[in-house]
Design an enzyme around this catalytic site. Structure first.
Site, PDB file in Angstrom:
ATOM      1  N   HIS A  54    -113.417 -52.886  62.667  1.00 33.52           N
ATOM      2  CA  HIS A  54    -114.132 -52.009  61.735  1.00 33.52           C
ATOM      3  C   HIS A  54    -115.237 -52.742  60.991  1.00 33.52           C
ATOM      4  O   HIS A  54    -115.768 -52.219  60.012  1.00 33.52           O
ATOM      5  CB  HIS A  54    -113.163 -51.417  60.698  1.00 33.52           C
ATOM      6  CG  HIS A  54    -112.155 -50.484  61.269  1.00 33.52           C
ATOM      7  ND1 HIS A  54    -111.039 -50.910  61.969  1.00 33.52           N
ATOM      8  CD2 HIS A  54    -112.074 -49.119  61.261  1.00 33.52           C
ATOM      9  CE1 HIS A  54    -110.327 -49.870  62.349  1.00 33.52           C
ATOM     10  NE2 HIS A  54    -110.931 -48.770  61.939  1.00 33.52           N
ATOM     11  N   GLU A  96    -116.173 -40.339  71.830  1.00 31.13           N
ATOM     12  CA  GLU A  96    -117.547 -40.753  71.559  1.00 31.13           C
ATOM     13  C   GLU A  96    -118.482 -40.524  72.742  1.00 31.13           C
ATOM     14  O   GLU A  96    -119.638 -40.123  72.575  1.00 31.13           O
ATOM     15  CB  GLU A  96    -117.574 -42.227  71.144  1.00 31.13           C
ATOM     16  CG  GLU A  96    -117.049 -42.515  69.753  1.00 31.13           C
ATOM     17  CD  GLU A  96    -115.537 -42.543  69.644  1.00 31.13           C
ATOM     18  OE1 GLU A  96    -115.014 -42.674  68.525  1.00 31.13           O
ATOM     19  OE2 GLU A  96    -114.854 -42.424  70.699  1.00 31.13           O
ATOM     20  N   GLN A 131    -117.776 -42.933  63.580  1.00 28.38           N
ATOM     21  CA  GLN A 131    -117.015 -43.103  62.347  1.00 28.38           C
ATOM     22  C   GLN A 131    -117.107 -44.545  61.859  1.00 28.38           C
ATOM     23  O   GLN A 131    -117.198 -44.810  60.666  1.00 28.38           O
ATOM     24  CB  GLN A 131    -115.560 -42.700  62.570  1.00 28.38           C
ATOM     25  CG  GLN A 131    -114.804 -42.449  61.290  1.00 28.38           C
ATOM     26  CD  GLN A 131    -113.508 -41.731  61.547  1.00 28.38           C
ATOM     27  OE1 GLN A 131    -112.540 -42.343  62.016  1.00 28.38           O
ATOM     28  NE2 GLN A 131    -113.468 -40.442  61.251  1.00 28.38           N
ATOM     29  N   PHE A 132    -117.104 -45.475  62.791  1.00 26.88           N
ATOM     30  CA  PHE A 132    -117.427 -46.871  62.549  1.00 26.88           C
ATOM     31  C   PHE A 132    -118.301 -47.336  63.714  1.00 26.88           C
ATOM     32  O   PHE A 132    -118.089 -46.919  64.852  1.00 26.88           O
ATOM     33  CB  PHE A 132    -116.166 -47.746  62.468  1.00 26.88           C
ATOM     34  CG  PHE A 132    -115.304 -47.458  61.276  1.00 26.88           C
ATOM     35  CD1 PHE A 132    -115.488 -48.162  60.095  1.00 26.88           C
ATOM     36  CD2 PHE A 132    -114.326 -46.478  61.321  1.00 26.88           C
ATOM     37  CE1 PHE A 132    -114.703 -47.890  58.977  1.00 26.88           C
ATOM     38  CE2 PHE A 132    -113.534 -46.206  60.217  1.00 26.88           C
ATOM     39  CZ  PHE A 132    -113.722 -46.913  59.039  1.00 26.88           C
ATOM     40  N   ALA A 133    -119.255 -48.207  63.418  1.00 24.67           N
ATOM     41  CA  ALA A 133    -120.149 -48.683  64.479  1.00 24.67           C
ATOM     42  C   ALA A 133    -119.371 -49.333  65.614  1.00 24.67           C
ATOM     43  O   ALA A 133    -119.797 -49.295  66.766  1.00 24.67           O
ATOM     44  CB  ALA A 133    -121.162 -49.675  63.907  1.00 24.67           C
ATOM     45  N   ASP A 134    -118.223 -49.927  65.301  1.00 24.07           N
ATOM     46  CA  ASP A 134    -117.404 -50.573  66.320  1.00 24.07           C
ATOM     47  C   ASP A 134    -116.988 -49.593  67.422  1.00 24.07           C
ATOM     48  O   ASP A 134    -116.804 -49.979  68.581  1.00 24.07           O
ATOM     49  CB  ASP A 134    -116.131 -51.152  65.680  1.00 24.07           C
ATOM     50  CG  ASP A 134    -116.414 -51.909  64.405  1.00 24.07           C
ATOM     51  OD1 ASP A 134    -116.185 -53.128  64.374  1.00 24.07           O
ATOM     52  OD2 ASP A 134    -116.864 -51.286  63.420  1.00 24.07           O
ATOM     53  N   PHE A 135    -116.804 -48.322  67.058  1.00 29.04           N
ATOM     54  CA  PHE A 135    -116.300 -47.337  68.013  1.00 29.04           C
ATOM     55  C   PHE A 135    -117.361 -46.915  69.033  1.00 29.04           C
ATOM     56  O   PHE A 135    -117.062 -46.181  69.978  1.00 29.04           O
ATOM     57  CB  PHE A 135    -115.787 -46.100  67.277  1.00 29.04           C
ATOM     58  CG  PHE A 135    -114.620 -46.367  66.352  1.00 29.04           C
ATOM     59  CD1 PHE A 135    -113.929 -47.581  66.386  1.00 29.04           C
ATOM     60  CD2 PHE A 135    -114.214 -45.422  65.436  1.00 29.04           C
ATOM     61  CE1 PHE A 135    -112.862 -47.825  65.538  1.00 29.04           C
ATOM     62  CE2 PHE A 135    -113.146 -45.649  64.580  1.00 29.04           C
ATOM     63  CZ  PHE A 135    -112.464 -46.860  64.625  1.00 29.04           C
TER      64      PHE A 135
END
Length: 658
Positions: free
Chosen positions: A464, A397, A419-423
């Site tokens: 996630h 990222e 891919q997910f906001a968490d990442f």
């Protein structure tokens, strides 16, 4: 030290000598000024000039160079006036950052130099993006980026080189191995014999050079740059040198054994090249004295002129305005018929419209190409727009956000999908310290949209399902939007792509396939910073966004006896203060509802603003209805209890009781 002049004539060698000598003499002047107390800090590159000068001269003037803070020779070799540099170092208004950042922490499009930030590694990913723009545009250009041996321990080093290798980007990654990271010697920094050996793991070429030999550096870098212009690919260069001064002057050099100074003093790049030119009958004592005398006079004049430059004048309005690139959004109204679409399909439409409108738009993310993304939002984009503009990325990222900024610097637009906001945590530094601050620091736009599939409701657990918008709403320089309906999802995404500023675009995963609405066909935009008032009432106001909008609608539709004003913020930075103030005054009772946790969520900012600006209109305390101050659990029973929806009815009853 052995020099090989090859086919260079005397005039070329003499020019090389002057270009090498000049930054040395500037540095010597800086050390005098430091001792006199006229400047406060200096990062010395004495002993390393051959790397900066030789590599810069090997590049074409329209090719980008991304140096570090000991690379004065890059700036002087690109003929930046010393007065301008000195104004920058002194924090003058005429400096590149108008007094907002220090030393070499700046960029300049005029001279195609992009300076570092203090975090050392991130500029390598910017080089990837710059080179990618050249590659897509079929420009036969190379990009040169510097790093130190210490920064090779950072993940940014690995990510940037890996991306460049996978994408065959024409980047020269140049490591200045000067023996120490501040006080830490190389044997405590890495365990491989040579840093250049790391090239093997990336499947790229690696070359080690005597970094104190100006001709070796210049010739080899010229050869490599010429080669990768024709055959794009990254190359890793390790230049062996030594830092003869402290990390910065205040840190000193007591930790360095004397024998290293003795050894490297004999390898001084300026003195050795000077001696060589004397043997070639190109230099003599009289000519050397003449050159130094002229340089000394010029340096004195430029330095003193910079000291007399104007200091910045603090103007809060100017400072606030300069956080963002100038942009007045012109809302494009829909003109086409409407089609019923899912929230997910509206986002796909927005991306497609952006790609069709802007042929310089590149979208990047994990699995977004042939696979179509984890949620299939970009399904079919490769066949329509090609792999050059729809790019699968490695799992990195930080490098991809940085590459997005590099694309922007070199004339492109970028949409980066998390891919997910968490990442996004893995790319946090690039967003907070590069995207957000670039325009304020040196006036360069950061034309990047970061898509953030966010939120709970699917039992996806702590990694996630987080609502992390508050991480970004408090960061000046970013815009943050969060559509709750398909119409807004498409129009806001197009607006975000239009905007030359960095936009964090939150899209709720739970709504992807569960929410359907009418969406105009074709190109239209939604105003960033404008809220939607969905209901008008008299008893209370609910201010919310994202999935909270649908929680509120569901509650109010099942309780028709409650007369409520419902405000969907739509944009969180900037946010619609006028709409909020009007809604507060209409009812006197306010609930702020959001999916994020209570402490320091965005609702805290709203509550504070309402308390400060609308206090006399309130008939009750501002109440926040939020999720629990815990991580998000996976179990549906636990997740339902966690979410703010679980406490909405209770909160409404409480505020109506006042």
């Amino acid at each position: 030290m052995q020099f090989d002049r090859k086919d260079k004539d005397d005039a070329q060698l003499l020019a090389l000598y002057k270009t090498l000598l000049y930054p040395r003499m500037v540095e010597e002047k800086m050390l005098i000024l430091l001792r006199q107390g006229r400047i406060g800090k200096w990062f010395s590159g004495i002993g390393q000039e051959a790397i900066a000068v030789g590599s810069t001269l090997a590049m074409q003037s329209d090719e980008y160079i991304l140096p570090m803070h000991r690379n004065l020779g890059v700036f002087t070799s690109r003929n930046i006036p010393l007065k301008k540099l000195m104004a920058q170092w002194q924090g003058k208004i005429s400096g590149f950052t108008k007094g907002r950042d220090r030393s070499f922490h700046f960029g300049t499009q005029e001279y195609k130099i992009i300076g570092m930030i203090s975090h050392l590694g991130p500029q390598m990913a910017l080089a990837d993006g710059i080179a990618l723009a050249d590659l897509i545009a079929n420009k036969q250009h190379a990009t040169l980026v510097f790093t130190g041996e210490g920064a090779t321990s950072e993940g940014d080093f690995h990510e940037a080189i890996n991306v460049a290798s996978v994408w065959n980007l024409p980047v020269i990654f140049l490591i200045e191995n000067n023996g120490y990271g501040l006080s830490t010697p190389i044997n405590e920094q890495f365990n491989c014999k040579h840093l250049v050996d790391r090239a093997i793991g990336y499947g790229i070429e690696g070359i080690q050079l005597d970094g104190n030999n100006i001709l070796e550096v210049y010739d080899k870098l010229s050869e490599i740059a010429a080669s990768i212009r024709q055959n794009p690919r990254p190359v890793l260069i390790e230049c062996l040198t030594f830092r003869m001064r402290g990390h910065e002057e205040a840190s000193g050099t007591k930790y360095v054994p004397q024998h290293l100074f003795d050894e490297w003093t004999k390898k001084d790049p300026v003195k050795n090249f000077e001696d060589y030119l004397i043997t070639q009958n190109i230099l003599n004592d009289e000519l050397i004295a003449s050159i130094k005398s002229k340089f000394k006079t010029d340096i004195e004049q430029e330095v003193e002129a910079a000291f007399n430059e104007q200091e910045p004048i603090a103007n809060p309005t100017t400072e606030l305005d300069d956080m963002y690139a100038p942009y007045n959004q012109k809302v494009v109204a829909p003109t086409s018929a409407q089609t019923e679409k899912r929230y997910l399909d509206a986002i796909t439409d927005g991306l497609r419209e952006g790609m069709q409108r802007y042929d310089n738009l590149v979208i990047m993310g994990q699995d977004i190409a042939e696979y179509g993304g984890a949620f299939k939002i970009t399904d079919g984009f490769v066949s329509q727009f090609g792999k050059a503009r729809v790019r699968n990325t490695p799992i990195c990222e930080s490098a991809i956000v940085g590459a997005g900024l590099g694309l922007s610097i070199n004339g492109y637009k970028a949409v980066v999908e998390m891919q997910f906001a968490d990442f996004v945590t893995c790319g946090f530094n690039q967003i907070i310290n590069n995207l957000a601050k670039t325009h304020y620091r040196w006036g360069e736009k950061a034309d990047v949209v970061v898509r953030m599939p966010t939120g709970a409701g699917t039992g996806a657990g702590p990694f996630h399902s987080q609502s992390n918008e508050a991480w970004f709403t408090k960061t000046p320089g970013l815009k943050v939007v969060y559509p709750a309906f398909p119409y807004d999802a498409k129009g806001l995404l197009i607006a975000a792509i239009e905007d030359p500023n960095p936009v964090i675009y939150f899209e709720h995963k739970y709504l992807y396939r569960s929410l359907i609405g009418n969406v105009p066909d074709g190109y239209y935009t939604v105003e960033i910073g404008k809220a939607n008032v969905l209901k008008q009432g008299e008893q209370l106001t609910i201010i919310t966004y994202g999935l909270g909008v649908h929680w509120a609608l569901e509650y109010l539709n099942t309780h028709p006896e409650i007369s409520a004003t419902l405000v969907d913020l739509v944009s969180l930075q900037p946010w619609d203060k006028e709409a909020v103030a009007t809604a507060v005054k209409a009812t006197g009772r306010v609930i702020i509802l959001h999916e994020d946790t209570l402490s320091n969520g965005f609702g805290a900012e709203l509550a504070a603003w309402i308390g400060e600006h609308c206090f006399t209109n309130l008939d009750a305390p501002v109440l926040r209805c939020t999720s629990l101050d815990t991580a998000i659990p996976m179990s549906k029973v636990l997740e339902d209890s966690f979410l703010a929806k679980h406490r909405l009815a209770q909160t409404v009853e409480k505020i109506l009781a006042y």
